[in-house]
Design an enzyme around this catalytic site. Structure first.
Site, PDB file in Angstrom:
ATOM      1  N   CYS A 197      -7.652  10.678 -82.375  1.00 22.98           N
ATOM      2  CA  CYS A 197      -8.795   9.776 -82.175  1.00 22.98           C
ATOM      3  C   CYS A 197      -8.753   9.145 -80.781  1.00 22.98           C
ATOM      4  O   CYS A 197      -9.774   9.026 -80.117  1.00 22.98           O
ATOM      5  CB  CYS A 197      -8.793   8.621 -83.180  1.00 22.98           C
ATOM      6  N   ASP A 198      -7.564   8.711 -80.353  1.00 17.28           N
ATOM      7  CA  ASP A 198      -7.471   7.856 -79.159  1.00 17.28           C
ATOM      8  C   ASP A 198      -6.779   8.510 -77.966  1.00 17.28           C
ATOM      9  O   ASP A 198      -6.736   7.925 -76.880  1.00 17.28           O
ATOM     10  CB  ASP A 198      -6.708   6.559 -79.511  1.00 17.28           C
ATOM     11  N   CYS A 220      -3.496   6.958 -84.282  1.00 16.23           N
ATOM     12  CA  CYS A 220      -4.180   8.252 -84.392  1.00 16.23           C
ATOM     13  C   CYS A 220      -4.332   8.895 -83.015  1.00 16.23           C
ATOM     14  O   CYS A 220      -5.213   8.509 -82.232  1.00 16.23           O
ATOM     15  CB  CYS A 220      -5.548   8.047 -85.047  1.00 16.23           C
TER      16      CYS A 220
END
Ligand code: NAP
Length: 296
Positions: A130-131, A127
Site C-alpha cells: 500500500c505505502d 502494508c
C-alpha cells in the site's frame, strides 16, 4: 431471514459465499473495512496451486467479482455481536440467519512502543504494497521474520534505495526461497538478533533505535518503517458463542465447527497449524458445505 451470514470478506469468507451462493442459498457478507483482508498486503502470491503469480489485490478483486456476480451482497458494516439464535447485530442494524460463518481473519500486530501510534502514516506502515511507493529512493526498514516481512523486504528492494530487514532472531520463520532471493539483493542488509526499542523524530519518523542481544543499542536513520510482525485476531466480541484460546483464536472441532450449533469458523481466525491462502479457501469451502448440509 438469510440462509447464511458470513462475517469477513477475506479469502475464507468470500469462498464460503461462493460455495453457498452456488448452492442457491441466500447469503449476506459483512465486512468492516474493504474486501480482501490480509491478502491485500501480499505484493505477489506465488504458492497458490494453478496460479503462477498474481498480486494479492488482483486475486481478491477477481474473487470478489466472482462472488458478487452470483448475487451475493457484501455490506460494509461492523458486526458488534452475534447471539446464539443467529441474530447478527451490526453498527447499523440487526439481521437474522439460519447459519453463521465467522471468517474475520486477524489484524496487524503492533510493536507497542513509544511513538508507534503517532507515526502511523508519518513513516510507520503495516502494508508495504500500500505505502511502499512513498519511499522511492529512500531508506526503509522492515521488521519481522515471517513470510510477510521477507516479501515486504523483497518488494521494497525494488523501490527504495536501501532496505534494512530487522529480525529478533537468527532463524527466519518465512520460506527459504524468499530469504535466498533477498540475500542476492545488493541494497538489502539483514540485522539479526535485534529488536526495535524506540521510534525517534519530531512530526515524522526520522530514525529508530535498535538493540541487539548483548543489550547494545544503535540508532539507524530511516525514512520509513514497515512493521510485519504477524497478526492477532480480535474475537472477544464472539466469546458468548465460541471458545477462544489464550492467543485469541477461535477453537474449532473438526476444522470449522464451533461450540454453538449452526455457527462455523473459517480461515486465519481459528486455531490452526498453517495460515495461508490455500488453507483459508479450504476452510471457507468446508464451512459453507457443512452449513448447507446441517441447515434446518
Ligand atoms: P508470522 O509468520 O507470524 O511471523 C511474524 C514474525 O514477526 C516472526 O518472525 C516473529 O518472530 C516476529 N515477531 C512477532 N512479534 C514480534 C515482536 N513483538 N517484535 C519483533 N518481532 C516479532 O507472520 P506473517 O509473516 O505476517 O505471516 C502470517 C501468516 O501468513 C503465516 O502463516 C505466513 O506463512 C502467511 N503468509 C504467507 C505468504 C505466502 O505464502 N506468500 C505471504 C505472507 C504471509 P519469531 O520468529 O521470533 O517468533
Amino acid at each position: 431471514m438469510y440462509d447464511i451470514i458470513i462475517v469477513g470478506a477475506g479469502p475464507a469468507g468470500l469462498t464460503s459465499a461462493l460455495y453457498a451462493a452456488r448452492a442457491n442459498k441466500k447469503v449476506l457478507v459483512f465486512e468492516a473495512k474493504a474486501y480482501g483482508g490480509q491478502i491485500l498486503n501480499a505484493s505477489k502470491i506465488e504458492n497458490y496451486p494453478g496460479i503462477e503469480s498474481i498480486s494479492g489485490f488482483e486475486y481478491a478483486t477477481i474473487l470478489y467479482n466472482q462472488v458478487t456476480k452470483l448475487g451475493v451482497k457484501v455490506k460494509i458494516e461492523t458486526v458488534n455481536r452475534i447471539l446464539p439464535d443467529k441474530t447478527v447485530i451490526t453498527s447499523k442494524n440487526e439481521y437474522q440467519a439460519k447459519s453463521i460463518i465467522i471468517a474475520t481473519g486477524a489484524q496487524n500486530r503492533k510493536l507497542n512502543i513509544k511513538n508507534e501510534q503517532e507515526f502511523i502514516g508519518k513513516g510507520v506502515s503495516y502494508c508495504a504494497t500500500c505505502d511502499g511507493n512513498f519511499y522511492k529512493n529512500k531508506i526503509v526498514a522492515v521488521n519481522g521474520g515471517g513470510n510477510t516481512a521477507l516479501e515486504d523486504a523483497l518488494y521494497l528492494s525494488g523501490i527504495a534505495k536501501k532496505v534494512y530487514l530487522i529480525h529478533r532472531r537468527q532463524e527466519f520463520r518465512g520460506e527459504t526461497t524468499y530469504l535466498n532471493e533477498l540475500k542476492t539483493k545488493e541494497n538489502v542488509t539483514l540485522i539479526l538478533d535485534s529488536t526495535i526499542t524506540c521510534l525517534n523524530g519530531q512530526d515524522y519518523l526520522e530514525s529508530i533505535t535498535i538493540q541487539d542481544k548483548n543489550q547494545s543499542s544503535q540508532e539507524l536513520k530511516i525514512d520509513g518503517l514497515f512493521i510485519a510482525i504477524g497478526q492477532e485476531p480480535n474475537n472477544q466480541i464472539f466469546s458468548n458463542i465460541v471458545d477462544i484460546d489464550d492467543k485469541g483464536y477461535i477453537i474449532s472441532e473438526d476444522g470449522v465447527h464451533t461450540k454453538t450449533k449452526g455457527i462455523y469458523v473459517a480461515g486465519d481466525t481459528r486455531v490452526k497449524n498453517l495460515r495461508q491462502l490455500t488453507t483459508a479457501v479450504s476452510d471457507g469451502s468446508i464451512a459453507a458445505t457443512m452449513a448447507i448440509k446441517e441447515m434446518n
